[in-house]
Enzyme design. Structure first.
Site, PDB file in Angstrom:
ATOM      1  N   ASP A  10       0.839  -1.198   0.000  1.00 43.84           N
ATOM      2  CA  ASP A  10       0.000   0.000   0.000  1.00 43.84           C
ATOM      3  C   ASP A  10       0.874   1.248   0.000  1.00 43.84           C
ATOM      4  O   ASP A  10       1.993   1.242   0.512  1.00 43.84           O
ATOM      5  CB  ASP A  10      -0.913  -0.039   1.249  1.00 43.84           C
ATOM      6  N   GLY A  69      -0.205   5.439  -4.293  1.00 45.09           N
ATOM      7  CA  GLY A  69      -0.852   6.712  -4.620  1.00 45.09           C
ATOM      8  C   GLY A  69      -0.195   7.853  -3.859  1.00 45.09           C
ATOM      9  O   GLY A  69       0.116   8.909  -4.439  1.00 45.09           O
ATOM     10  N   ARG A  70       0.041   7.647  -2.561  1.00 44.57           N
ATOM     11  CA  ARG A  70       0.656   8.709  -1.745  1.00 44.57           C
ATOM     12  C   ARG A  70       2.088   8.988  -2.175  1.00 44.57           C
ATOM     13  O   ARG A  70       2.549  10.122  -2.156  1.00 44.57           O
ATOM     14  CB  ARG A  70       0.605   8.330  -0.257  1.00 44.57           C
ATOM     15  N   TRP A  71       2.800   7.938  -2.599  1.00 43.14           N
ATOM     16  CA  TRP A  71       4.177   8.107  -3.084  1.00 43.14           C
ATOM     17  C   TRP A  71       4.172   9.043  -4.293  1.00 43.14           C
ATOM     18  O   TRP A  71       5.002   9.953  -4.404  1.00 43.14           O
ATOM     19  CB  TRP A  71       4.744   6.736  -3.462  1.00 43.14           C
ATOM     20  N   HIS A  85       1.944   3.415  -9.138  1.00 45.56           N
ATOM     21  CA  HIS A  85       1.713   1.981  -9.361  1.00 45.56           C
ATOM     22  C   HIS A  85       2.830   1.372 -10.204  1.00 45.56           C
ATOM     23  O   HIS A  85       3.251   0.238  -9.957  1.00 45.56           O
ATOM     24  CB  HIS A  85       0.358   1.753 -10.049  1.00 45.56           C
ATOM     25  N   THR A  93     -10.800  -7.075  -4.665  1.00 47.31           N
ATOM     26  CA  THR A  93     -12.125  -7.081  -5.306  1.00 47.31           C
ATOM     27  C   THR A  93     -12.806  -5.728  -5.112  1.00 47.31           C
ATOM     28  O   THR A  93     -13.748  -5.406  -5.833  1.00 47.31           O
ATOM     29  CB  THR A  93     -13.013  -8.206  -4.717  1.00 47.31           C
ATOM     30  N   TRP A  99     -12.053  -2.185  -7.805  1.00 47.25           N
ATOM     31  CA  TRP A  99     -12.821  -1.776  -9.003  1.00 47.25           C
ATOM     32  C   TRP A  99     -13.552  -0.470  -8.769  1.00 47.25           C
ATOM     33  O   TRP A  99     -13.998   0.173  -9.719  1.00 47.25           O
ATOM     34  CB  TRP A  99     -13.837  -2.865  -9.391  1.00 47.25           C
ATOM     35  N   LEU A 134      10.922 -20.783  -4.376  1.00 48.73           N
ATOM     36  CA  LEU A 134       9.925 -19.945  -3.701  1.00 48.73           C
ATOM     37  C   LEU A 134       8.518 -20.194  -4.247  1.00 48.73           C
ATOM     38  O   LEU A 134       8.327 -20.291  -5.463  1.00 48.73           O
ATOM     39  CB  LEU A 134      10.282 -18.472  -3.954  1.00 48.73           C
ATOM     40  N   ARG A 172       1.711  -4.650   6.286  1.00 51.02           N
ATOM     41  CA  ARG A 172       1.037  -3.686   5.414  1.00 51.02           C
ATOM     42  C   ARG A 172       1.852  -2.406   5.411  1.00 51.02           C
ATOM     43  O   ARG A 172       2.056  -1.793   6.464  1.00 51.02           O
ATOM     44  CB  ARG A 172      -0.378  -3.382   5.898  1.00 51.02           C
ATOM     45  N   SER A 226      -8.107  -4.858   5.206  1.00 48.90           N
ATOM     46  CA  SER A 226      -8.742  -4.661   3.888  1.00 48.90           C
ATOM     47  C   SER A 226      -9.043  -5.983   3.162  1.00 48.90           C
ATOM     48  O   SER A 226      -8.684  -6.147   1.995  1.00 48.90           O
ATOM     49  CB  SER A 226      -7.896  -3.728   3.014  1.00 48.90           C
TER      50      SER A 226
HETATM   51  C1  IPE Z   1      -5.648  -2.872  -0.146  1.00 46.08           C
HETATM   52  O1  IPE Z   1      -5.263  -1.540  -0.315  1.00 46.08           O
HETATM   53  C2  IPE Z   1      -5.597  -3.595  -1.443  1.00 46.08           C
HETATM   54  C3  IPE Z   1      -4.278  -3.741  -2.046  1.00 46.08           C
HETATM   55  C4  IPE Z   1      -3.155  -3.317  -1.564  1.00 46.08           C
HETATM   56  C5  IPE Z   1      -4.252  -4.436  -3.303  1.00 46.08           C
HETATM   57  P1  IPE Z   1      -6.312  -0.358  -0.498  1.00 46.08           P
HETATM   58  O2  IPE Z   1      -5.526   0.902  -0.538  1.00 46.08           O
HETATM   59  O3  IPE Z   1      -7.205  -0.637  -1.642  1.00 46.08           O
HETATM   60  O4  IPE Z   1      -7.173  -0.472   0.838  1.00 46.08           O
HETATM   61  P2  IPE Z   1      -8.070   0.583   1.605  1.00 46.08           P
HETATM   62  O5  IPE Z   1      -9.099   1.077   0.641  1.00 46.08           O
HETATM   63  O6  IPE Z   1      -7.180   1.690   2.042  1.00 46.08           O
HETATM   64  O7  IPE Z   1      -8.642  -0.180   2.762  1.00 46.08           O
HETATM   65  C1  IPE Z   2      -1.632   0.219  -3.313  1.00 44.66           C
HETATM   66  O1  IPE Z   2      -1.451   1.572  -3.366  1.00 44.66           O
HETATM   67  C2  IPE Z   2      -1.897  -0.412  -4.655  1.00 44.66           C
HETATM   68  C3  IPE Z   2      -3.278  -0.847  -4.858  1.00 44.66           C
HETATM   69  C4  IPE Z   2      -4.232  -0.837  -3.959  1.00 44.66           C
HETATM   70  C5  IPE Z   2      -3.626  -1.319  -6.172  1.00 44.66           C
HETATM   71  P1  IPE Z   2      -2.659   2.609  -3.267  1.00 44.66           P
HETATM   72  O2  IPE Z   2      -3.082   2.982  -4.649  1.00 44.66           O
HETATM   73  O3  IPE Z   2      -3.749   2.092  -2.419  1.00 44.66           O
HETATM   74  O4  IPE Z   2      -1.938   3.841  -2.591  1.00 44.66           O
HETATM   75  P2  IPE Z   2      -2.563   4.889  -1.578  1.00 44.66           P
HETATM   76  O5  IPE Z   2      -3.166   4.111  -0.457  1.00 44.66           O
HETATM   77  O6  IPE Z   2      -3.598   5.670  -2.332  1.00 44.66           O
HETATM   78  O7  IPE Z   2      -1.406   5.723  -1.164  1.00 44.66           O
HETATM   79 MG    MG Z   3      -4.183   2.314  -0.462  1.00 45.07          MG
END
Ligand code: IPE
Ligand code: IPE
Ligand code: MG
Length: 244
Positions: free
Chosen positions: A21, A24-26, A38, A67, A70, A132, A189, A197
């Site tokens: 996770d 997006g913030r990165w 990503h 899931t 989406w 692995l 996480r 999640s």
């Molecule tokens: C959980 O991360 C799913 C994956 C890392 C693939 P999210 O960023 O989607 O989770 P929430 O929405 O913060 O709980």
């Molecule tokens: C995790 O990074 C990747 C996926 C859930 C696909 P995020 O996209 O959730 O990143 P944040 O949480 O917005 O920083």
């Molecule tokens: Mg996230």
């Protein structure tokens, strides 16, 4: 201890599961579009399998698309699917070169046909590899996995293959996508979010949990070793009492 790494002086958990996770913030910190985060995250993912092997981890499970993902804007989902397509293609060569067995957990429901084909090809091409075991949770949600398992259990009960007497924890585990894989010892996480999640709810019943602040695109071998060091200080009791 069964899996001791002399060089690191650490007991290595057999199965590590990661929720990657913070992509997006990165990107946001750098004023870049989320999909750049990503893309960077997928590079880190390519590296982490090597790191896991060199540390001595036997099973690695990564959560790459849930899931629930989406629900994100169409353009972000499309970008993620493009990155996953490319990732699955490079993964096949890397897995065979490095002897990884790749399994995809999750549902095919909603995925494009070519991605489903790539998944099948990747699993088929690597199924005899002995190194692995690398599980990729793609379009995965634990509740969805449990619902699918319950449906199959019901079908097998109706057809007389099993009876209600046969249903126990071992049988339920064997109907999950992770059948045959030991439960994770450690679930990490990244990005500091403290929630699961919908990841490995059944399998993670007794996993140690850790929520480091590092964002996934900045995660590296040192971060993984740090997590294992913290794991070594945990006292796993599984409901029992510690021997004095
Ligand atoms: C959980 O991360 C799913 C994956 C890392 C693939 P999210 O960023 O989607 O989770 P929430 O929405 O913060 O709980
Ligand atoms: C995790 O990074 C990747 C996926 C859930 C696909 P995020 O996209 O959730 O990143 P944040 O949480 O917005 O920083
Ligand atoms: Mg996230």
């Amino acid at each position: 201890m069964d899996n001791y790494n002399e060089e690191l002086g650490l007991n290595i958990p057999e199965h590590v599961a990661i929720i990657l996770d913070g992509n997006g913030r990165w990107a946001k910190k750098r004023f870049l579009p989320r999909n750049v985060g990503h893309a960077q995250g997928s590079k880190v993912l390519e590296q982490i399998t090597d790191d896991a092997v060199s540390i001595g981890i036997k099973y690695l499970t990564v959560y790459v698309f849930s899931t629930e993902n989406w629900k994100r804007p169409k353009a972000e989902v499309a970008g993620l699917m493009t990155i996953l397509r490319n990732y699955l293609k490079t993964c096949i060569q890397k897995a065979n070169k490095d002897n990884y067995k790749v399994r995809i957990i999750g549902t095919e429901n909603g995925l494009d046909e070519d991605i489903i084909e790539s998944i099948n090809r990747l699993q088929e091409a690597t199924k005899n590899n002995t190194g692995l075991v690398f599980q990729i949770a793609l379009n995965y949600g634990s509740r969805n996995e449990i619902v699918r398992a319950v449906k199959r259990i019901t079908e097998d009960a109706v057809s007389g293959k099993i009876t209600s007497e046969d249903i126990d924890e071992t049988l339920i585990s064997s109907y999950l996508d992770t059948a045959g894989i030991p439960d994770p010892d450690l679930i990490i996480r990244t990005s500091g979010e403290k929630r699961i999640s919908n990841y490995l709810l059944w399998q993670g019943a007794y996993s140690e949990l850790d929520f480091p602040e590092v964002l996934w695109p900045d995660f590296n071998k040192e971060s993984l070793i740090d997590e294992i060091r913290k794991y070594n200080n945990r006292d796993r009791r599984f409901g029992g009492v510690k021997e004095e």
